[in-house]
Write an enzyme that holds these catalytic residues in place. Sequence first.
Site, short mmCIF file in Angstrom:
data_model
loop_
_atom_site.label_atom_id
_atom_site.label_comp_id
_atom_site.label_asym_id
_atom_site.label_seq_id
_atom_site.Cartn_x
_atom_site.Cartn_y
_atom_site.Cartn_z
CE LYS A 80 38.39 24.86 41.45
NZ LYS A 80 39.18 25.66 42.36
NE ARG A 118 31.45 27.00 48.19
CZ ARG A 118 32.07 26.24 49.05
NH1 ARG A 118 32.83 26.98 50.22
NH2 ARG A 118 31.52 25.03 49.39
CB CYS A 163 63.29 61.84 48.05
SG CYS A 163 62.69 60.44 47.28
#
EC number: 6.5.1.2
Length: 724
Positions: free
Chosen positions: A166, A187, A476
Amino acid sequence: MSADAREAPDNPYVADPPTEFDPVDDIEEATAREQAEQLREAIRYHDDRYYREADPVVSDRDYDALLSRLQALEAAFDLDTDGSPTQRVGGEPLDEFDTVEHVAPMRSIDSSGDVEDVREFDRRVHDRLGLSQARGDDGSDDGGGDGQASLDAYAGASVAYFCEPKFDGVSVEVVYEDGEFVRATTRGDGEKGDDISANVRTIRSVPLRLRGDYPEFLAVRGEIFMPREAFQQYNRERVERGDDPFANPRNATAGTVRQLDPAVTAERPLDCFFFDVLDSTHQFDTQHGRQDVLPAWGLKTNHRTDLVDDIEGAIAYRNTLVEDRDDLDYEVDGAVLKVDDLDQCDRLGSTSRAPRWAYAYKLPARTEETTLRDVVVQVGRTGRLTPVALLDPVDVAGVTVSRASLHNPDQIRQLGVAVGDRVRIERAGDVIPYVAEVVEKNAETEHFAFPDACPVCDSPVEHDGPLAFCTGGLGCPAQLRRAIEHYVSRGGLDIEGLGEQRLDRLVETGLVESIPDLYDLDVADLAELEGWGERSAENLVAELAAATEPPLDDFLTALGVPEVGPTTARSLARTFGTLDAVMDATEEDLREVDDVGETVAHEIREFFAAPRNREVVDALRERGVSPETVDVETGAALEGSTFVFTGSLEGLTRGEAQDLVERHGANATASVSGNTDYLVAADGAGQSKLDDAEANDVPVLSQAEFEALLAEEFGIDVTDELGS
């Protein structure tokens, strides 16, 4: 049928394909059409080998070259792209999803984690099929309730079960007509769902054209999922760029298939297993027969299925799945047990909610202990490096956790934690998950090796006690992005029109390499960027121009000075009055400010002493940014008083109340201490502040008492102040 079992097409782009092509302008249309069809056939074959068989025969670079050539041909000769592999890169963004009725109901399945509930399901199946031959005349079960009695009760009965995992993903209906992909639907409520065809087309394990002797019509049910390894890598990338990771693969999948921009879906590593036929012109006799034929049509299925003789075999299948699930590259939360004979399934039928011929035997939840899959070193806005553990999702106190803090390099060494270890997770204060201990060493290394260089900019890492910092500063990229994001955020200067994606685009294109570059942006450069228009570019430039004289406290907050939030920034502005005075203040001067202790004073001093931060401020000033000067009257009415506000004031915000008392020389702080003179408690006052006031013998005033105090003792009328 595997890719090895079927013959490769006689096609020049299958085995050792050429990747150098004549320019599209130099070939005839007929040649282009023939080459495009060969490329489509070859790419479909390569998709089968890679995504369904896990056995590729060409390199990723060669595959990309073939796909790029096909895209070029289709664009140059305006070729029909229906069913073409090029559709997988994503199309135009959608406004919304259409609702589509399913070909057949997509029902849910009854489930339980109790083995006796599973055996009871089996008893119901036998009863409905008239196979309970060993029951007594009174209908009682002669064998009692245990597993062996269940077997004895059905001696001679024949109910075989087809067992499959499942999957913990997103269920989807996919429809094919004449072998061509038509649509894909969620669904939804079981009867209808959202049309997510544009997104599902981008999933490479979902064929856009069936192969073999396929039926004229086919509606199949599948489960879209994100493989666990791909999920961890995707989360790693999110954490590295400062985004929150997804909680688990299912959440990542659900969010991805519902993207309105299919191009976003195409970039994320989704996969799909097919496991049921909802409707078809092809007839089947058994569940396992369906499973056997789907791969022959090009539909990916899962190999962890089994056909067993009885319910005890099905129970054993699920128990094996429990033992093996940590080794699977997909999440499962149970085993689905289906009556194999489809004639028996028809006789059993369904309720309005679920079929009577299927049951999900759930797996126990993973609790507290899990496997550490990766460690990501995240670079914060201040340069601090924070190690983050990426985990197999685990339930901790009812919350699914997929990442946890490792705090700092010292903590990693003390725990002796490394990638691959089995660890126990706890939640600090029932909120923040962290790695509490290693329960099983699975790694070859003693512990994770903290990097000596920043993982983003490769600058040296500097250690300050147990903490580690990148020395790259605003050079940076990770610190730069976060610094700019903070600067323009609502907590900073509140510049509208610079969301996360737009900011990323500015940094990626090099238009913004530091905070001051924001003020160099012009409409023409912005309007040329993808996702921008001339109006949005004009609005942003206007927003930035309007922010060149910000309030001093807002500017201090926007700079991202460590430990300086809005309340501390107001105290600094009120105390020093100018930006230069704050920047030049000594630690001793700073410690005299309310809300500034020794640690905060040190952080502020360190921030403004750093040459790179001074350079940013100087560059901002060169572009016309000049924070307002704060003029605090000496000998003001409330000078020397300290107020704390809590709860929801009527007629004014808490910020307005703080500004009001500060204009008259008072301090407005966030917490109650022995230095607090008054706590103003309105509706919804925080209990902790009330308790602190009682402990420190601080007077507690209602809003009415506060306003009366200002009027009667200090001659300050709140209504007049707000009106002015």
